[in-house]
Design a protein around this motif. Structure first.
Motif, PDB file in Angstrom:
ATOM      1  N   PHE A  39       0.843  -1.194   0.000  1.00  0.00           N
ATOM      2  CA  PHE A  39       0.000   0.000   0.000  1.00  0.00           C
ATOM      3  C   PHE A  39       0.875   1.239   0.000  1.00  0.00           C
ATOM      4  N   ALA A  40       0.300   2.344  -0.497  1.00  0.00           N
ATOM      5  CA  ALA A  40       1.019   3.622  -0.548  1.00  0.00           C
ATOM      6  C   ALA A  40       0.006   4.737  -0.803  1.00  0.00           C
ATOM      7  N   SER A  41       0.414   5.972  -0.547  1.00  0.00           N
ATOM      8  CA  SER A  41      -0.461   7.110  -0.820  1.00  0.00           C
ATOM      9  C   SER A  41      -0.196   7.708  -2.195  1.00  0.00           C
ATOM     10  N   ALA A  42       0.696   7.112  -2.965  1.00  0.00           N
ATOM     11  CA  ALA A  42       0.962   7.563  -4.336  1.00  0.00           C
ATOM     12  C   ALA A  42       1.247   6.331  -5.201  1.00  0.00           C
ATOM     13  N   LEU A  43       0.719   6.343  -6.421  1.00  0.00           N
ATOM     14  CA  LEU A  43       0.961   5.225  -7.327  1.00  0.00           C
ATOM     15  C   LEU A  43       2.439   5.044  -7.615  1.00  0.00           C
ATOM     16  N   ARG A  44       3.165   6.143  -7.750  1.00  0.00           N
ATOM     17  CA  ARG A  44       4.600   6.030  -8.069  1.00  0.00           C
ATOM     18  C   ARG A  44       5.373   5.306  -6.969  1.00  0.00           C
ATOM     19  N   ALA A  45       4.892   5.391  -5.744  1.00  0.00           N
ATOM     20  CA  ALA A  45       5.547   4.658  -4.653  1.00  0.00           C
ATOM     21  C   ALA A  45       5.354   3.154  -4.831  1.00  0.00           C
ATOM     22  N   LEU A  46       4.170   2.733  -5.266  1.00  0.00           N
ATOM     23  CA  LEU A  46       3.944   1.305  -5.530  1.00  0.00           C
ATOM     24  C   LEU A  46       4.772   0.834  -6.716  1.00  0.00           C
ATOM     25  N   LEU A  47       4.980   1.710  -7.685  1.00  0.00           N
ATOM     26  CA  LEU A  47       5.731   1.330  -8.880  1.00  0.00           C
ATOM     27  C   LEU A  47       7.224   1.146  -8.611  1.00  0.00           C
ATOM     28  N   CYS A  48       7.685   1.525  -7.440  1.00  0.00           N
ATOM     29  CA  CYS A  48       9.079   1.256  -7.060  1.00  0.00           C
ATOM     30  C   CYS A  48       9.301  -0.241  -6.862  1.00  0.00           C
ATOM     31  N   GLU A  49       8.218  -0.960  -6.658  1.00  0.00           N
ATOM     32  CA  GLU A  49       8.295  -2.414  -6.465  1.00  0.00           C
ATOM     33  C   GLU A  49       8.101  -3.092  -7.825  1.00  0.00           C
ATOM     34  N   PRO A  50       9.093  -3.842  -8.309  1.00  0.00           N
ATOM     35  CA  PRO A  50       9.019  -4.435  -9.644  1.00  0.00           C
ATOM     36  C   PRO A  50       7.852  -5.402  -9.865  1.00  0.00           C
ATOM     37  N   VAL A  51       7.306  -6.011  -8.802  1.00  0.00           N
ATOM     38  CA  VAL A  51       6.231  -6.992  -8.985  1.00  0.00           C
ATOM     39  C   VAL A  51       4.865  -6.353  -9.225  1.00  0.00           C
ATOM     40  N   VAL A  52       4.754  -5.037  -9.059  1.00  0.00           N
ATOM     41  CA  VAL A  52       3.482  -4.348  -9.286  1.00  0.00           C
ATOM     42  C   VAL A  52       3.251  -4.211 -10.788  1.00  0.00           C
ATOM     43  N   SER A  53       2.057  -4.609 -11.235  1.00  0.00           N
ATOM     44  CA  SER A  53       1.718  -4.579 -12.655  1.00  0.00           C
ATOM     45  C   SER A  53       1.725  -3.146 -13.194  1.00  0.00           C
ATOM     46  N   ARG A  54       2.279  -2.976 -14.387  1.00  0.00           N
ATOM     47  CA  ARG A  54       2.266  -1.679 -15.077  1.00  0.00           C
ATOM     48  C   ARG A  54       1.250  -1.665 -16.210  1.00  0.00           C
ATOM     49  N   GLU A  55       0.397  -2.698 -16.251  1.00  0.00           N
ATOM     50  CA  GLU A  55      -0.611  -2.804 -17.307  1.00  0.00           C
ATOM     51  C   GLU A  55      -1.713  -1.771 -17.077  1.00  0.00           C
ATOM     52  N   VAL A  56      -2.064  -1.040 -18.122  1.00  0.00           N
ATOM     53  CA  VAL A  56      -3.078   0.020 -18.035  1.00  0.00           C
ATOM     54  C   VAL A  56      -4.472  -0.601 -17.999  1.00  0.00           C
ATOM     55  N   ASP A  57      -5.331  -0.081 -17.132  1.00  0.00           N
ATOM     56  CA  ASP A  57      -6.725  -0.511 -17.034  1.00  0.00           C
ATOM     57  C   ASP A  57      -7.547   0.347 -17.993  1.00  0.00           C
ATOM     58  N   SER A  58      -7.993  -0.236 -19.090  1.00  0.00           N
ATOM     59  CA  SER A  58      -8.696   0.532 -20.127  1.00  0.00           C
ATOM     60  C   SER A  58     -10.016   1.113 -19.623  1.00  0.00           C
ATOM     61  N   ASN A  59     -10.709   0.430 -18.699  1.00  0.00           N
ATOM     62  CA  ASN A  59     -11.955   0.968 -18.143  1.00  0.00           C
ATOM     63  C   ASN A  59     -11.696   2.230 -17.337  1.00  0.00           C
ATOM     64  N   ALA A  60     -10.608   2.258 -16.581  1.00  0.00           N
ATOM     65  CA  ALA A  60     -10.260   3.445 -15.803  1.00  0.00           C
ATOM     66  C   ALA A  60      -9.895   4.602 -16.722  1.00  0.00           C
ATOM     67  N   VAL A  61      -9.232   4.305 -17.837  1.00  0.00           N
ATOM     68  CA  VAL A  61      -8.899   5.350 -18.815  1.00  0.00           C
ATOM     69  C   VAL A  61     -10.176   5.935 -19.409  1.00  0.00           C
ATOM     70  N   LEU A  62     -11.138   5.077 -19.753  1.00  0.00           N
ATOM     71  CA  LEU A  62     -12.420   5.569 -20.274  1.00  0.00           C
ATOM     72  C   LEU A  62     -13.144   6.431 -19.238  1.00  0.00           C
ATOM     73  N   ASP A  63     -13.138   5.982 -17.973  1.00  0.00           N
ATOM     74  CA  ASP A  63     -13.734   6.801 -16.900  1.00  0.00           C
ATOM     75  C   ASP A  63     -13.057   8.156 -16.821  1.00  0.00           C
ATOM     76  N   TYR A  64     -11.736   8.158 -16.895  1.00  0.00           N
ATOM     77  CA  TYR A  64     -10.986   9.410 -16.801  1.00  0.00           C
ATOM     78  C   TYR A  64     -11.329  10.344 -17.966  1.00  0.00           C
ATOM     79  N   LEU A  65     -11.442   9.796 -19.163  1.00  0.00           N
ATOM     80  CA  LEU A  65     -11.760  10.628 -20.330  1.00  0.00           C
ATOM     81  C   LEU A  65     -13.190  11.159 -20.280  1.00  0.00           C
ATOM     82  N   THR A  66     -14.074  10.422 -19.609  1.00  0.00           N
ATOM     83  CA  THR A  66     -15.468  10.842 -19.489  1.00  0.00           C
ATOM     84  C   THR A  66     -15.692  11.766 -18.295  1.00  0.00           C
ATOM     85  N   LEU A  67     -15.150  11.388 -17.140  1.00  0.00           N
ATOM     86  CA  LEU A  67     -15.433  12.089 -15.883  1.00  0.00           C
ATOM     87  C   LEU A  67     -14.307  13.002 -15.411  1.00  0.00           C
TER      88      LEU A  67
END
Length: 102
Positions: A39-67
């Motif tokens: 857990f972390a308060s910033a995504l970039r902090a989680l990305l310091c751990e190599p086992v965390v997936s870097r795959e983009v969630d397309s549904n979240a991208v659509l939400d972001y573009l809409t909302l």
């Protein structure tokens, strides 16, 4: 501080209590990986751990573009979630996250 992390002698050994207040500004991101619960308060902090997936969630991208934001529990990364305001964990012992509204 928007998130709370406690380890104390009151809880069973190996357990963790996490909470996010109802008015907090900082998010609380979390993921379950082969290394355990992260857990972390910033995504970039989680990305310091190599086992965390870097795959983009397309549904979240659509939400972001809409909302113009990705509503919780969605994040831009598949497999990484964020807690809603006022959420807390019960016991995170044995790599299990139990959440409830405060």
């Amino acid at each position: 501080m928007a998130c709370l992390h406690l380890r104390s002698g009151i809880r069973p050994r190996g357990s963790l209590f996490l909470a996010r207040d109802a008015l907090g500004v900082k998010p609380l991101y979390y993921t379950q990986t082969s290394k355990g619960f992260l857990f972390a308060s910033a995504l970039r902090a989680l990305l310091c751990e190599p086992v965390v997936s870097r795959e983009v969630d397309s549904n979240a991208v659509l939400d972001y573009l809409t909302l113009l934001y990705a509503p919780a529990p969605s994040t831009m990364l598949r497999g990484v979630s964020k807690w809603n305001l006022g959420m807390r964990s019960g016991s995170l012992g044995n790599d299990r996250a139990q959440m409830a509204v405060v």
